[in-house]
Design an enzyme around this catalytic site. Structure first.
Site, PDB file in Angstrom:
ATOM      1  N   LYS A   1      -4.518  20.804  -2.948  1.00 14.10           N
ATOM      2  CA  LYS A   1      -3.428  19.624  -3.404  1.00 14.10           C
ATOM      3  C   LYS A   1      -3.647  18.489  -4.646  1.00 14.10           C
ATOM      4  CE  LYS A   1      -0.722  16.386  -1.228  1.00 14.10           C
ATOM      5  NZ  LYS A   1      -0.743  14.890  -1.639  1.00 14.10           N
TER       6      LYS A   1
ATOM      7  N   THR B   1      -6.998  18.349  -0.611  1.00  7.66           N
ATOM      8  CA  THR B   1      -6.215  16.905  -1.954  1.00  7.66           C
ATOM      9  C   THR B   1      -7.182  17.281  -2.787  1.00  7.66           C
ATOM     10  OG1 THR B   1      -5.285  17.044  -0.052  1.00  7.66           O
ATOM     11  CG2 THR B   1      -5.551  15.275  -2.427  1.00  7.66           C
TER      12      THR B   1
ATOM     13  N   TYR C   1       1.292  -1.575  -0.300  1.00  9.16           N
ATOM     14  CA  TYR C   1      -0.033   0.082   0.053  1.00  9.16           C
ATOM     15  C   TYR C   1       1.280   1.173   0.152  1.00  9.16           C
ATOM     16  CZ  TYR C   1      -3.306   3.762   0.942  1.00  9.16           C
ATOM     17  OH  TYR C   1      -4.314   4.443   1.414  1.00  9.16           O
TER      18      TYR C   1
ATOM     19  N   ARG D   1       6.526   8.950   1.175  1.00 13.46           N
ATOM     20  CA  ARG D   1       7.506   7.983   2.003  1.00 13.46           C
ATOM     21  C   ARG D   1       9.123   7.946   2.375  1.00 13.46           C
ATOM     22  NH1 ARG D   1       5.560   7.237  -4.062  1.00 13.46           N
ATOM     23  NH2 ARG D   1       3.169   5.806  -4.425  1.00 13.46           N
TER      24      ARG D   1
ATOM     25  N   GLY E   1      -1.555   9.246   4.712  1.00 12.89           N
ATOM     26  CA  GLY E   1      -3.022   8.583   5.626  1.00 12.89           C
ATOM     27  C   GLY E   1      -2.818   7.611   6.872  1.00 12.89           C
TER      28      GLY E   1
ATOM     29  N   PRO F   1       1.195  15.047   4.000  1.00 11.40           N
ATOM     30  CA  PRO F   1       0.414  14.426   4.714  1.00 11.40           C
ATOM     31  C   PRO F   1      -0.218  12.150   3.856  1.00 11.40           C
ATOM     32  CG  PRO F   1      -1.204  15.795   2.397  1.00 11.40           C
ATOM     33  CD  PRO F   1       0.425  15.943   2.812  1.00 11.40           C
TER      34      PRO F   1
ATOM     35  N   ARG G   1      -5.358   0.911  -8.429  1.00 15.61           N
ATOM     36  CA  ARG G   1      -3.789   0.073  -7.888  1.00 15.61           C
ATOM     37  C   ARG G   1      -3.053  -0.938  -7.235  1.00 15.61           C
ATOM     38  NH1 ARG G   1      -3.972   4.484  -1.872  1.00 15.61           N
ATOM     39  NH2 ARG G   1      -3.582   6.205  -4.025  1.00 15.61           N
TER      40      ARG G   1
ATOM     41  N   ASP H   1       5.288  18.209  -3.660  1.00 19.16           N
ATOM     42  CA  ASP H   1       5.824  16.954  -3.187  1.00 19.16           C
ATOM     43  C   ASP H   1       5.625  16.106  -4.888  1.00 19.16           C
ATOM     44  OD1 ASP H   1       3.244  15.342  -4.071  1.00 19.16           O
ATOM     45  OD2 ASP H   1       3.065  15.545  -1.393  1.00 19.16           O
ATOM     46  N   SER H   2       6.467  15.019  -4.840  1.00 24.66           N
ATOM     47  CA  SER H   2       5.841  13.458  -5.484  1.00 24.66           C
ATOM     48  C   SER H   2       7.047  13.232  -5.654  1.00 24.66           C
ATOM     49  CB  SER H   2       5.419  13.762  -6.364  1.00 24.66           C
ATOM     50  OG  SER H   2       4.061  13.982  -6.343  1.00 24.66           O
TER      51      SER H   2
END
Ligand code: FNR
Length: 379
Positions: free
Chosen positions: A253, A171, A37, A330, A92, A90, A180, A306-307
């Site tokens: 976002k 978001t 996940y 992450r 979750g 953020p 996914r 971000d990313s």
């Protein structure tokens, strides 16, 4: 420098120093569905890989003898001066990523101790009041996934204000979940649903919608949550309503197109958060490559990004492309897995040390010197 001297004394760092090392160590420790996940993303994973590749296509132009022995990385954001232009994005399920299942509190404590702000997810494991209190003197942000039930959304925003959060991040890219395969394969999301719903289960308006309290019937409460979690009908027409909910700075976002930036500005938004959700939502959506156009359209509005940020050098590059502050996803999540608050603090401090050294060794003393001219295409 501390790490080098500790090494001379034979003392090894407590956690891995690279993203690859963190990822491998976290994978070893995590239950496999939670790992899939967190580490996984949309489709075949090429979107999240592209995020990382996008950074590697840029180099930083080195300048010598420019007197960059002392650096200033501090940044002003919505009236507060933070020690560095970096924040925790953020996450979750952060709550269940630490041994004690209080990952949000661990991140909040790391924010309090480091001064690095946290954007706390709607999907926290502990209610936002507790997380807000743990932030200490570091102003944090509340991230809103806008529930279908408007009154629940309003309640969340007002609770976030009362809990001391200093900005609301809405978001927009997750009005439904992305495709996914790694989660679908294990039906992960439904199994995680009992977690990280503290903000819902503690919300008086949400509770008023239930036949039985979440304590009496957590399964039914989780289904009620699932039914109101996303809001596919949200459009620009709803921006006036969102804007009217709070006087706090409001950020959107997931905005990556200059026209959307202009619409946000017209709607009275205070900041843009350019992101493709770490490659977890829309497959093939770029992020870093879109940042300069977003920054140009934003004019004087702050732009968070971000990313794919995996190193201090990546932070420097995002700043040079115009980001006001750079979000880490992450990497700090893996810090939480490995060491809770201490793990998060370690990851953030390594990232900042590397950003600081990348600036210094390339001859830049202040983040105001990081303009597009300091970057060069290398591939
Ligand atoms: C996220 N992200 C996210 N974003 C958000 O707005 N609300 C949320 O609750 C979550 N939850 C979440 C869970 C997990 C496990 C991950 C990995 C990510 C997206 C996050 O804020 C951020 O956009 C990305 O993580 C940034 O990409 P990197 O740094 O992970 O590549």
């Amino acid at each position: 420098i501390g790490l080098y001297f500790a090494g001379l004394g034979g003392q090894l760092p407590p956690y891995p120093l690279t993203f690859a090392g963190l990822e491998a160590a976290a994978q070893e420790k995590m239950e496999h569905r939670l790992w899939d996940y967190v580490a996984g993303g949309a489709g075949d994973g090429h979107t999240q890989q592209s995020n990382i590749d996008a950074f590697h296509r840029w180099g930083v132009l080195p300048r010598m003898l420019s007197g960059a022995a002392e650096r200033d990385l501090s940044v002003e954001l919505f009236g507060h001066r933070y020690p560095a232009p970096v924040f925790m994005a953020p996450i979750g399920v952060l709550g269940v990523m630490t041994d004690d299942e209080h990952g949000d509190l661990a991140a909040a404590a790391a924010s309090a101790s480091s001064g690095i702000p946290m954007v706390a997810s709607t999907l926290m494991q502990d209610p936002m009041e507790d997380v807000g209190a743990a932030l200490g003197d570091t102003p944090g942000f509340f991230q809103l996934y806008t529930p279908h039930d408007r009154e629940v959304a309003e309640s969340f925003v007002h609770r976030a204000e009362a809990a001391g959060f200093q900005g609301i991040v809405v978001t927009l890219d997750t009005w439904t979940l992305g495709f996914r395969p790694r989660d679908l394969q294990h039906a992960t999301f439904p199994q995680l649903r009992g977690y990280c719903l503290a903000n819902y289960f503690s919300d008086p308006v949400f509770r008023s919608r239930l036949q039985a309290t979440p304590e009496e019937d957590p399964g039914a409460a989780a289904i009620a949550w699932a039914l109101m979690f996303g809001n596919p009908t949200l459009t620009w027409n709803d921006l006036a309503w969102l804007r009217g909910l709070t006087d706090l700075p409001l950020l959107l976002k997931g905005i990556c197109h200059p026209d959307d930036v202009r619409r946000a500005k017209d709607a009275g938004v205070d900041g843009i958060y350019c992101s493709n959700h770490g490659g977890r939502q829309a497959a093939s959506a770029p992020a870093l490559d879109l940042l300069p156009a977003v920054v140009d359209a934003a004019d004087d509005m702050p732009v968070l990004f971000d990313s794919g940020v995996r190193s201090g050098a990546d932070v420097v590059k995002a700043l040079a492309l115009g980001a006001t502050a750079v979000g880490i996803g992450r990497p700090y999540g893996y810090g939480a897995v490995l060491g809770g608050q201490a793990g998060i603090e370690f990851v953030l401090s390594c990232l900042l040390a590397e950003a600081d050294l990348t600036m210094g060794l390339n001859g830049y003393a202040s983040i105001t010197e990081l303009t597009r001219e300091v970057l060069v295409r290398v591939t």
